[in-house]
Design a protein around this motif. Structure first.
Motif, mmCIF file in Angstrom:
data_model
loop_
_atom_site.group_PDB
_atom_site.id
_atom_site.type_symbol
_atom_site.label_atom_id
_atom_site.label_comp_id
_atom_site.label_asym_id
_atom_site.label_seq_id
_atom_site.Cartn_x
_atom_site.Cartn_y
_atom_site.Cartn_z
ATOM 1 N N PRO A 1 0.815 -1.216 0.000
ATOM 2 C CA PRO A 1 0.000 0.000 0.000
ATOM 3 C C PRO A 1 0.849 1.268 0.000
ATOM 4 O O PRO A 1 1.771 1.417 0.803
ATOM 5 C CB PRO A 1 -0.822 -0.127 1.289
ATOM 6 C CG PRO A 1 -0.937 -1.601 1.506
ATOM 7 C CD PRO A 1 0.366 -2.167 1.036
ATOM 8 N N GLY A 2 0.562 2.175 -0.935
ATOM 9 C CA GLY A 2 1.280 3.442 -1.041
ATOM 10 C C GLY A 2 2.493 3.394 -1.937
ATOM 11 O O GLY A 2 3.036 4.444 -2.305
ATOM 12 N N PRO B 1 -3.136 1.530 -3.940
ATOM 13 C CA PRO B 1 -4.058 2.129 -2.965
ATOM 14 C C PRO B 1 -3.901 1.517 -1.574
ATOM 15 O O PRO B 1 -3.289 0.462 -1.401
ATOM 16 C CB PRO B 1 -5.445 1.803 -3.546
ATOM 17 C CG PRO B 1 -5.214 1.388 -4.957
ATOM 18 C CD PRO B 1 -3.841 0.800 -4.997
ATOM 19 N N ALA B 2 -4.483 2.177 -0.598
ATOM 20 C CA ALA B 2 -4.480 1.662 0.772
ATOM 21 C C ALA B 2 -5.190 0.310 0.822
ATOM 22 O O ALA B 2 -6.144 0.058 0.082
ATOM 23 C CB ALA B 2 -5.181 2.651 1.702
ATOM 24 N N GLU B 3 -4.702 -0.561 1.694
ATOM 25 C CA GLU B 3 -5.294 -1.888 1.912
ATOM 26 C C GLU B 3 -5.314 -2.732 0.647
ATOM 27 O O GLU B 3 -6.199 -3.571 0.466
ATOM 28 C CB GLU B 3 -6.714 -1.760 2.489
ATOM 29 C CG GLU B 3 -6.799 -1.030 3.803
ATOM 30 C CD GLU B 3 -6.012 -1.728 4.909
ATOM 31 O OE1 GLU B 3 -6.037 -2.970 4.950
ATOM 32 O OE2 GLU B 3 -5.358 -1.034 5.697
ATOM 33 N N SER B 4 -4.343 -2.512 -0.236
ATOM 34 C CA SER B 4 -4.276 -3.266 -1.483
ATOM 35 C C SER B 4 -2.840 -3.670 -1.789
ATOM 36 O O SER B 4 -1.897 -3.185 -1.164
ATOM 37 C CB SER B 4 -4.838 -2.439 -2.646
ATOM 38 O OG SER B 4 -6.193 -2.121 -2.446
ATOM 39 N N LEU B 5 -2.695 -4.571 -2.768
ATOM 40 C CA LEU B 5 -1.382 -5.065 -3.179
ATOM 41 C C LEU B 5 -1.279 -5.054 -4.701
ATOM 42 O O LEU B 5 -2.284 -5.167 -5.409
ATOM 43 C CB LEU B 5 -1.164 -6.500 -2.681
ATOM 44 C CG LEU B 5 -1.298 -6.764 -1.179
ATOM 45 C CD1 LEU B 5 -1.291 -8.262 -0.903
ATOM 46 C CD2 LEU B 5 -0.183 -6.073 -0.397
ATOM 47 N N TRP B 6 -0.051 -4.914 -5.200
ATOM 48 C CA TRP B 6 0.243 -5.069 -6.617
ATOM 49 C C TRP B 6 1.059 -6.346 -6.735
ATOM 50 O O TRP B 6 2.124 -6.462 -6.146
ATOM 51 C CB TRP B 6 1.016 -3.858 -7.131
ATOM 52 C CG TRP B 6 1.364 -3.895 -8.594
ATOM 53 C CD1 TRP B 6 2.562 -4.269 -9.149
ATOM 54 C CD2 TRP B 6 0.529 -3.510 -9.689
ATOM 55 N NE1 TRP B 6 2.510 -4.141 -10.515
ATOM 56 C CE2 TRP B 6 1.276 -3.682 -10.878
ATOM 57 C CE3 TRP B 6 -0.781 -3.037 -9.784
ATOM 58 C CZ2 TRP B 6 0.759 -3.404 -12.143
ATOM 59 C CZ3 TRP B 6 -1.305 -2.755 -11.033
ATOM 60 C CH2 TRP B 6 -0.541 -2.932 -12.199
ATOM 61 N N VAL B 7 0.544 -7.335 -7.480
ATOM 62 C CA VAL B 7 1.166 -8.659 -7.505
ATOM 63 C C VAL B 7 1.504 -9.063 -8.938
ATOM 64 O O VAL B 7 0.785 -8.730 -9.879
ATOM 65 C CB VAL B 7 0.244 -9.719 -6.866
ATOM 66 C CG1 VAL B 7 -0.011 -9.402 -5.400
ATOM 67 C CG2 VAL B 7 -1.075 -9.835 -7.615
#
Length: 263
Positions: free
Chosen positions: A143-144, A188-194
């Protein structure tokens, strides 16, 4: 004169009848079966609780994580540790489809008996019937984080720092970029890029930006962190998260702004 002796005489115990012996054996047999049933039920309950709250088993249905994970590998996923310590860049995670990542299933319905057996085995971790409803990828952006691909050397940068992924990604050639498609995202907050380790054969965050979640995975969708390959036996062993690759990546707030070359 004859003296008569009087007194009480204890009766000799009668030998048990064949019916009594049979009844005792029957009661003993039922007691044994009851104890076995209780042990089995307790074992199933413990296994169910472990599977639900601690560790789950999944199999790998695709090659998106090769050569870290191969098709039909079985893995254990740690559900409890991330609840206390969270996740890190490099972690390999299993997550529920955020929406639109997986094609609609057209698999034929299985006989009820097979479904019941599969469900029963899943309670103790011997089957993973919902593996096709989940995905497994590596966390690249938290996040961020500002994640960009690619720099002049074909490397992904996270918060302005290039990461060297040559030890674990699969690409067509030694001079190929870490991604065949460019991207520039802020997670974004509370998210991941995978991303998948098999970079040119993985339908991951890069290719789902047109979906409602814009390619990001909500942390609430993450089941847990994969930590060991359990099958086949010749591949048994722990998974490497390669945290050292991300060791120099600063926190999002510490990212240096890009300098404008125009003066």
């Amino acid at each position: 004169m004859t003296t008569e002796k009087t007194g009480l005489t204890e009766p000799l115990p009668s030998s048990p009848s064949r019916a009594d012996a049979t009844a005792r054996r029957s009661r003993g047999g039922w007691a044994f079966l009851r104890d076995v049933l209780v042990i089995v039920l307790v074992a199933v309950l413990v296994s169910f609780l472990v599977k639900t709250f601690v560790v789950r088993s999944f199999y790998i249905p695709s090659g998106s994580m090769e050569n870290t994970l191969m098709v039909n590998d079985r893995i254990f996923v740690d559900e409890i540790t991330p609840r206390f310590g969270g996740y890190d860049r490099g972690d390999i995670v299993v997550f529920r489809d955020p929406g639109g990542w997986l094609p609609p299933s057209n698999a034929p319905a299985r006989p009820p008996l097979i479904e019941a057996l599969d469900w029963t085995l899943s309670l103790v971790g011997l089957s993973a019937p919902d593996s096709d409803d989940h995905l497994v990828k590596r966390i690249i952006g938290m996040p961020g984080d500002h994640v960009v691909c690619c720099n002049a050397l074909g490397q992904i940068t996270v918060n302005g720092i290039p990461i060297d992924e040559t030890n674990y990604i699969e690409v067509p050639s030694s001079d190929a970029a870490a991604s065949g498609d460019s991207f520039d995202v802020v997670v974004p907050a509370e998210s991941l890029w995978v991303l998948g380790d098999n970079r040119y054969r993985s339908k991951d965050s890069r290719y789902n930006t047109d979906q409602p979640g814009k390619g990001f995975v909500p942390i609430e969708n993450v089941v847990g962190r994969a930590f060991v390959i359990t099958w086949p036996l010749d591949r048994f062993g722990s998974l490497d998260f390669h945290h050292d690759v991300f060791a120099s990546v600063p926190d999002p707030a510490d990212e240096e702004p890009a300098k404008d070359s125009a003066r």
